[in-house]
Design an enzyme around this catalytic site. Sequence first.
Site, PDB file in Angstrom:
ATOM      1  N   CYS A  41       0.833  -1.209   0.000  1.00 16.65           N
ATOM      2  CA  CYS A  41       0.000   0.000   0.000  1.00 16.65           C
ATOM      3  C   CYS A  41       0.875   1.271   0.000  1.00 16.65           C
ATOM      4  O   CYS A  41       1.558   1.541  -0.970  1.00 16.65           O
ATOM      5  CB  CYS A  41      -0.980  -0.029   1.175  1.00 16.65           C
ATOM      6  SG  CYS A  41      -2.364   1.142   0.982  1.00 16.65           S
ATOM      7  N   HIS A  52      -3.240  -5.401   0.727  1.00 21.57           N
ATOM      8  CA  HIS A  52      -2.713  -5.670   2.065  1.00 21.57           C
ATOM      9  C   HIS A  52      -2.616  -7.169   2.349  1.00 21.57           C
ATOM     10  O   HIS A  52      -3.475  -7.742   3.032  1.00 21.57           O
ATOM     11  CB  HIS A  52      -3.601  -5.005   3.126  1.00 21.57           C
ATOM     12  CG  HIS A  52      -3.474  -3.523   3.173  1.00 21.57           C
ATOM     13  ND1 HIS A  52      -2.604  -2.869   4.019  1.00 21.57           N
ATOM     14  CD2 HIS A  52      -4.115  -2.555   2.464  1.00 21.57           C
ATOM     15  CE1 HIS A  52      -2.710  -1.554   3.833  1.00 21.57           C
ATOM     16  NE2 HIS A  52      -3.625  -1.346   2.900  1.00 21.57           N
ATOM     17  N   GLU A  81      -0.836  -8.572   4.481  1.00 21.98           N
ATOM     18  CA  GLU A  81      -0.694  -8.777   5.928  1.00 21.98           C
ATOM     19  C   GLU A  81      -2.035  -8.846   6.649  1.00 21.98           C
ATOM     20  O   GLU A  81      -2.115  -9.335   7.787  1.00 21.98           O
ATOM     21  CB  GLU A  81       0.184  -7.668   6.543  1.00 21.98           C
ATOM     22  CG  GLU A  81      -0.501  -6.347   6.836  1.00 21.98           C
ATOM     23  CD  GLU A  81      -0.729  -5.458   5.612  1.00 21.98           C
ATOM     24  OE1 GLU A  81      -1.101  -4.289   5.813  1.00 21.98           O
ATOM     25  OE2 GLU A  81      -0.536  -5.926   4.469  1.00 21.98           O
TER      26      GLU A  81
END
Length: 236
Positions: A112, A214, A216
Amino acid sequence: MKKVGIVANQYIQDSAFFQHQDATFTFQGNVTGIQNVDALPVLIPIQHPEHVDEYLKLVDAVLIPGGQDVDPTLYGEKLSSMTGTISKPRDKFELELITKVLEKNMPLMGFCRGAQMINVVLGGTLYQDESMIEGPIKVEHQQKNPMSDPSHYVSLAGAGAELLGDRLAVNSQHHQAIHELSDQLLPVAYADDGIIEAFVAKNPDQTILGYQWHPELMVTAEYSIKIFRNFVNTIK
């Protein structure tokens, strides 16, 4: 064991939860994603830029996660009302960090804002807001559903397709986006509105990976594990 530096963010809003103190943090998914592929995560706090070299002695590669908006003055534009919260200390630190990582030819990955910052440091530009994206197709880049769920598709090519397949559903939480990609980077994924969603280094001797979504926050997804493993595997 291979060591991956994760650039931490700063929480600087007043909060009783943090006893009205500032906090240094990263999403647990960044830590877990590195651990899941048998590497050691090392948190790098936002610090004075002159300390970058000392931090880089501790790690083999660097991951720059998401966070605040990138200051438009870094890519030659004036700050506008469309820009959200910025962190000049983080911008300054990451600018120096990315520069030094590239000089040392260490593997570098951004999620990002991290991907956007890499592009800016290498001479690229950003849309200050998704409202500036022209075209008949509209994509929800700031999703309303939980970030553990995908919200839109990306189409992949080249190294992106080799790793993740031709078409992938991803999560999304950004209003800035890559406008002009650095001439040192190669796009490998696009959203349906044409926005670049992933890139790699043009130079085959460099490892520079950027993902606009994202991984994660969907850390147990098969494609997220592939992204973390692919990054760690580039460490010599």
